[in-house]
Each structure stands twice: as C-alpha cells, then as structure tokens.
Scaffold this motif. Structure first.
Motif, PDB file in Angstrom:
ATOM      1  N   GLU A  67      64.494  33.715  17.390  1.00 19.11           N
ATOM      2  CA  GLU A  67      63.646  32.526  17.254  1.00 19.11           C
ATOM      3  C   GLU A  67      64.069  31.746  16.011  1.00 19.11           C
ATOM      4  O   GLU A  67      64.132  32.310  14.918  1.00 19.11           O
ATOM      5  N   PRO A  68      64.353  30.451  16.170  1.00 15.55           N
ATOM      6  CA  PRO A  68      64.691  29.645  14.987  1.00 15.55           C
ATOM      7  C   PRO A  68      63.437  29.429  14.137  1.00 15.55           C
ATOM      8  O   PRO A  68      62.311  29.532  14.626  1.00 15.55           O
ATOM      9  N   SER A  69      63.641  29.135  12.872  1.00 17.48           N
ATOM     10  CA  SER A  69      62.500  28.898  11.988  1.00 17.48           C
ATOM     11  C   SER A  69      61.878  27.530  12.292  1.00 17.48           C
ATOM     12  O   SER A  69      62.519  26.657  12.890  1.00 17.48           O
ATOM     13  N   GLN A  70      60.657  27.375  11.861  1.00 14.70           N
ATOM     14  CA  GLN A  70      59.975  26.102  12.063  1.00 14.70           C
ATOM     15  C   GLN A  70      60.693  24.979  11.316  1.00 14.70           C
ATOM     16  O   GLN A  70      60.812  23.867  11.828  1.00 14.70           O
ATOM     17  N   VAL A  71      61.210  25.268  10.147  1.00  6.91           N
ATOM     18  CA  VAL A  71      61.939  24.259   9.373  1.00  6.91           C
ATOM     19  C   VAL A  71      63.205  23.833  10.109  1.00  6.91           C
ATOM     20  O   VAL A  71      63.501  22.640  10.205  1.00  6.91           O
ATOM     21  N   GLU A  72      63.951  24.794  10.646  1.00  5.97           N
ATOM     22  CA  GLU A  72      65.151  24.475  11.426  1.00  5.97           C
ATOM     23  C   GLU A  72      64.819  23.537  12.584  1.00  5.97           C
ATOM     24  O   GLU A  72      65.529  22.578  12.847  1.00  5.97           O
ATOM     25  N   CYS A  73      63.751  23.867  13.274  1.00  6.88           N
ATOM     26  CA  CYS A  73      63.356  23.083  14.449  1.00  6.88           C
ATOM     27  C   CYS A  73      62.888  21.688  14.053  1.00  6.88           C
ATOM     28  O   CYS A  73      63.181  20.711  14.736  1.00  6.88           O
ATOM     29  N   SER A  74      62.173  21.597  12.949  1.00  5.68           N
ATOM     30  CA  SER A  74      61.723  20.291  12.464  1.00  5.68           C
ATOM     31  C   SER A  74      62.905  19.426  12.055  1.00  5.68           C
ATOM     32  O   SER A  74      62.932  18.229  12.337  1.00  5.68           O
ATOM     33  N   LYS A  75      63.902  20.033  11.412  1.00  9.12           N
ATOM     34  CA  LYS A  75      65.116  19.301  11.040  1.00  9.12           C
ATOM     35  C   LYS A  75      65.836  18.801  12.281  1.00  9.12           C
ATOM     36  O   LYS A  75      66.285  17.660  12.337  1.00  9.12           O
ATOM     37  N   TYR A  76      65.926  19.671  13.270  1.00  3.92           N
ATOM     38  CA  TYR A  76      66.576  19.278  14.519  1.00  3.92           C
ATOM     39  C   TYR A  76      65.842  18.099  15.154  1.00  3.92           C
ATOM     40  O   TYR A  76      66.464  17.127  15.586  1.00  3.92           O
ATOM     41  N   TYR A  77      64.534  18.178  15.194  1.00  2.00           N
ATOM     42  CA  TYR A  77      63.738  17.122  15.810  1.00  2.00           C
ATOM     43  C   TYR A  77      63.869  15.816  15.024  1.00  2.00           C
ATOM     44  O   TYR A  77      63.977  14.738  15.604  1.00  2.00           O
ATOM     45  N   PHE A  78      63.901  15.910  13.705  1.00  2.00           N
ATOM     46  CA  PHE A  78      64.103  14.744  12.842  1.00  2.00           C
ATOM     47  C   PHE A  78      65.410  14.042  13.207  1.00  2.00           C
ATOM     48  O   PHE A  78      65.441  12.833  13.446  1.00  2.00           O
ATOM     49  N   TRP A  79      66.498  14.808  13.281  1.00  2.00           N
ATOM     50  CA  TRP A  79      67.798  14.221  13.618  1.00  2.00           C
ATOM     51  C   TRP A  79      67.832  13.708  15.047  1.00  2.00           C
ATOM     52  O   TRP A  79      68.447  12.693  15.332  1.00  2.00           O
ATOM     53  N   TYR A  80      67.170  14.412  15.943  1.00  2.00           N
ATOM     54  CA  TYR A  80      67.070  13.953  17.331  1.00  2.00           C
ATOM     55  C   TYR A  80      66.403  12.575  17.383  1.00  2.00           C
ATOM     56  O   TYR A  80      66.880  11.669  18.079  1.00  2.00           O
TER      57      TYR A  80
END
Length: 158
Positions: A67-80
């Motif tokens: 499971e990726p971390s919440q921070v990783e996922c938030s960064k991904y979503y930001f760039w998306y």
C-alpha cells in the motif's frame, strides 16, 4: 485508474465501487494478473462495495503489492491535476480548486501557496463582488501558467 489514484480516493473516503473495477481493468491492461483481479474486473452494476473491496484486497495480496502512503498518493493526485489543467483547459478552474483542496489538506509549502491565491480568485469570480473584474479567460490563463510552472519545477513537488 492508477493504483495511487485509487488509494488517494480510499484515503479521502471518496472511493466508489466502480473505481475498483476500473483499477482492475487498468491492471490487466498493464499485464498484471491474478484470479481476484480477473473477477474484480468482470463485475458489473449494481456493485456491492463490500464484495468489490474484498476482491480488491485479495487481488492486492495475490499481486504482492504494498500500500502506498497517503503522502505518496496525494503527491500523485496533485501532479495528475496539474496535468489535467494543461490537457483540459476548459475544466482548469475546477481542477485548480481541487488542487487547492489537496494542497490545503496535505502540504505546507510556501511555493504551493499560489493555489490558495488562485482559489481566492476563483471564489471572487464565482461568488464574490469580482472587484478586480476577473474574466474566465484571464483566470484560466493564470491557472495554466501556474500549472505549467509547477510541472516544470521539481522544487515545488509537495
């Protein structure tokens, strides 16, 4: 749907059963496979969230995924979202407001305060007195300019 996007929705409690199915389809397109992944990808409306989540968790175990971390996922979503602004200028205002919400909830950075300023401009344009006489075109141009700058600048990565 990308894995980090799905997990972002899970973390934010915005996930829908169809998101899991779309994730499974994307995984199969990327040549990942498992019994539960195949079953999950074949589910159709009406989807039971408990059944869907069960197959999702089984698929994750079968694939040996972490499971990726919440921070990783938030960064991904930001760039998306930044990329969505560039690719879909007609929805730039909505994407910019979503970026502001992600930045506000997840990141503290002087460089990202620009999204607070943009959200204020959006609110003024939509609901305020619009004293500065912001036009839709000028707002979109400003949003696109900021998105391009942040996409091209590694130092603004949240």
């Amino acid at each position: 749907m990308e894995t980090k996007m799905l997990y972002y929705k899970i973390f934010e409690k915005k996930v829908e059963p169809v998101d899991y199915v779309n994730w499974a389809i994307k995984m199969l397109e990327n040549s990942d496979t498992s019994t539960s992944l195949n079953i999950l990808s074949s589910l159709s409306e009406t989807l039971n969230i408990f059944e869907v989540e069960d197959y999702f968790h089984r698929a994750v175990r079968e694939l040996g995924m972490e499971e990726p971390s919440q921070v990783e996922c938030s960064k991904y979503y930001f760039w998306y979202l930044l990329k969505q602004i560039i690719d879909n200028e007609s929805n730039a205002i909505n994407y910019a407001y979503e970026i502001y919400q992600v930045v506000r909830e997840e990141f503290v950075s002087e460089e990202l305060n620009v999204w607070y300023e943009i959200s204020e401009m959006i609110d003024d344009y939509r609901y305020g007195d619009n004293v500065e006489e912001i036009t839709r075109e000028s707002l979109i141009t400003n949003i696109i300019k900021k998105a391009k700058k942040q996409l091209n600048c590694n130092s603004t990565y949240p």
